[in-house]
Design an enzyme around this catalytic site. Sequence first.
Site, PDB file in Angstrom:
ATOM      1  N   PRO A 103       0.814  -1.220   0.000  1.00  0.00           N
ATOM      2  CA  PRO A 103       0.000   0.000   0.000  1.00  0.00           C
ATOM      3  C   PRO A 103       0.846   1.267   0.000  1.00  0.00           C
ATOM      4  O   PRO A 103       0.366   2.347  -0.305  1.00  0.00           O
ATOM      5  CB  PRO A 103      -0.801  -0.114   1.311  1.00  0.00           C
ATOM      6  CG  PRO A 103      -0.741  -1.540   1.689  1.00  0.00           C
ATOM      7  CD  PRO A 103       0.580  -2.043   1.187  1.00  0.00           C
ATOM      8  N   ARG A 120      -1.330  -9.825 -20.919  1.00  0.00           N
ATOM      9  CA  ARG A 120      -2.225  -9.654 -22.063  1.00  0.00           C
ATOM     10  C   ARG A 120      -1.632  -8.698 -23.095  1.00  0.00           C
ATOM     11  O   ARG A 120      -2.064  -8.677 -24.236  1.00  0.00           O
ATOM     12  CB  ARG A 120      -3.588  -9.164 -21.618  1.00  0.00           C
ATOM     13  CG  ARG A 120      -3.603  -7.784 -20.980  1.00  0.00           C
ATOM     14  CD  ARG A 120      -4.944  -7.480 -20.346  1.00  0.00           C
ATOM     15  NE  ARG A 120      -5.987  -7.311 -21.324  1.00  0.00           N
ATOM     16  CZ  ARG A 120      -6.183  -6.199 -22.048  1.00  0.00           C
ATOM     17  NH1 ARG A 120      -5.361  -5.171 -21.900  1.00  0.00           N
ATOM     18  NH2 ARG A 120      -7.168  -6.124 -22.919  1.00  0.00           N
ATOM     19  N   ASP A 122      -8.012  -0.844 -26.723  1.00  0.00           N
ATOM     20  CA  ASP A 122      -7.665   0.520 -27.153  1.00  0.00           C
ATOM     21  C   ASP A 122      -8.343   1.571 -26.291  1.00  0.00           C
ATOM     22  O   ASP A 122      -7.776   2.615 -26.044  1.00  0.00           O
ATOM     23  CB  ASP A 122      -8.076   0.732 -28.613  1.00  0.00           C
ATOM     24  CG  ASP A 122      -7.096  -0.021 -29.515  1.00  0.00           C
ATOM     25  OD1 ASP A 122      -7.367  -0.181 -30.706  1.00  0.00           O
ATOM     26  OD2 ASP A 122      -6.062  -0.456 -28.968  1.00  0.00           O
ATOM     27  N   GLU A 172       2.900  -7.925   8.244  1.00  0.00           N
ATOM     28  CA  GLU A 172       2.944  -6.448   8.178  1.00  0.00           C
ATOM     29  C   GLU A 172       3.873  -5.961   7.078  1.00  0.00           C
ATOM     30  O   GLU A 172       4.161  -4.786   6.973  1.00  0.00           O
ATOM     31  CB  GLU A 172       3.449  -5.899   9.531  1.00  0.00           C
ATOM     32  CG  GLU A 172       2.604  -6.328  10.708  1.00  0.00           C
ATOM     33  CD  GLU A 172       1.118  -6.154  10.443  1.00  0.00           C
ATOM     34  OE1 GLU A 172       0.386  -7.145  10.540  1.00  0.00           O
ATOM     35  OE2 GLU A 172       0.709  -5.036  10.082  1.00  0.00           O
TER      36      GLU A 172
HETATM   37  N1  LIG Z   1      -2.659  -2.025  -2.275  1.00  0.00           N
HETATM   38  C1  LIG Z   1      -1.755  -3.009  -2.525  1.00  0.00           C
HETATM   39  O1  LIG Z   1      -1.201  -3.117  -3.629  1.00  0.00           O
HETATM   40  C2  LIG Z   1      -1.429  -3.968  -1.401  1.00  0.00           C
HETATM   41  C3  LIG Z   1      -0.248  -4.721  -1.428  1.00  0.00           C
HETATM   42  C4  LIG Z   1       0.023  -5.599  -0.373  1.00  0.00           C
HETATM   43  C5  LIG Z   1      -0.910  -5.704   0.650  1.00  0.00           C
HETATM   44  N2  LIG Z   1      -0.740  -6.528   1.706  1.00  0.00           N
HETATM   45  C6  LIG Z   1       0.552  -7.032   2.097  1.00  0.00           C
HETATM   46  C7  LIG Z   1       1.361  -5.909   2.645  1.00  0.00           C
HETATM   47  C8  LIG Z   1       2.621  -5.686   2.154  1.00  0.00           C
HETATM   48  C9  LIG Z   1       3.361  -4.631   2.661  1.00  0.00           C
HETATM   49  C10 LIG Z   1       2.866  -3.796   3.628  1.00  0.00           C
HETATM   50  C11 LIG Z   1       1.593  -4.013   4.086  1.00  0.00           C
HETATM   51  O2  LIG Z   1       1.075  -3.178   5.018  1.00  0.00           O
HETATM   52  C12 LIG Z   1       0.834  -5.076   3.592  1.00  0.00           C
HETATM   53  N3  LIG Z   1      -2.054  -4.981   0.631  1.00  0.00           N
HETATM   54  C13 LIG Z   1      -2.311  -4.119  -0.379  1.00  0.00           C
END
Ligand SMILES: NC(=O)c1ccc(NCc2cccc(O)c2)nc1
Length: 247
Positions: free
Chosen positions: A89, A154, A169, A116
Amino acid sequence: MRIDVVSLFPDFVRQSAAIGVVGRAQQRELLQVETWNPRDFATDNYRTVDGRPFGGGPGMVMLIDPLRAALAAIREAAPEPVHVIYLSPQGARLTQKKVEALAGMPRIALICGRYEGVDERLIEHEVDEELSIGDYVLSGGELGAAVIIDAVGRLQEGALNDAQSAQQDSFSDGLLDCPHYTRPVHHDVWGGVPEVLLSGDHAAIRRWRRKQSLGRTWLRRPDLLTQRALDDESRALLDEFRREYTR
Ligand SMILES: NC(=O)c1ccc(NCc2cccc(O)c2)nc1
């Protein structure tokens, strides 16, 4: 193109990439997806892959060394350099523009965090870019990896037939897609289909679709319009849509 995925749930990634257009791209060797489980690179008897966070607090953090060893094995598996992506995130938002850039690379590696996340030093020293598929927290990065594999897979030359690539497109030029209709021409509950689509006038149909894409983008995602200049014809079509809309 080769995609290597580091994940504690390799089956999820492998199975999702074996389906549909992406699965076929793999069968036709347009794409290769390999999965690596950090647990296979853990050196202790319990195959430990996570540790308690320094500074305390809830949850666990993925250890550096099993991930680092998996990445070393990935680099060693083929000669081309690997562009390493971490899904989280905290990453930059994935866009079609970024997907197109990734699709042109010979190799990428996708690291899927669980718990985490991973020790920051792994990100600092081994990750080329951190990407997010959206502003929400998932239980792991695997869904993000599956999204990237699909969006990039894809786009591999030959993965889509002409009809399918024509469909792509719409968004790939930064606009939302136009409405689509199929039989019946008149639905007893939901009425008819826009006349122009039944007219056989292909220029008028192309114009209508472009106008709808522009109009929908203006209504639903005006932020996308600020990111691109519109040519004169598009500007005129959008003005026409807006006049009709507010009428
Ligand atoms: N929005 C995304 O792309 C996304 C990606 C991973 C994830 N979970 C694993 C994770 C990984 C790292 C930190 C963390 O807090 C949580 N959650 C959402």
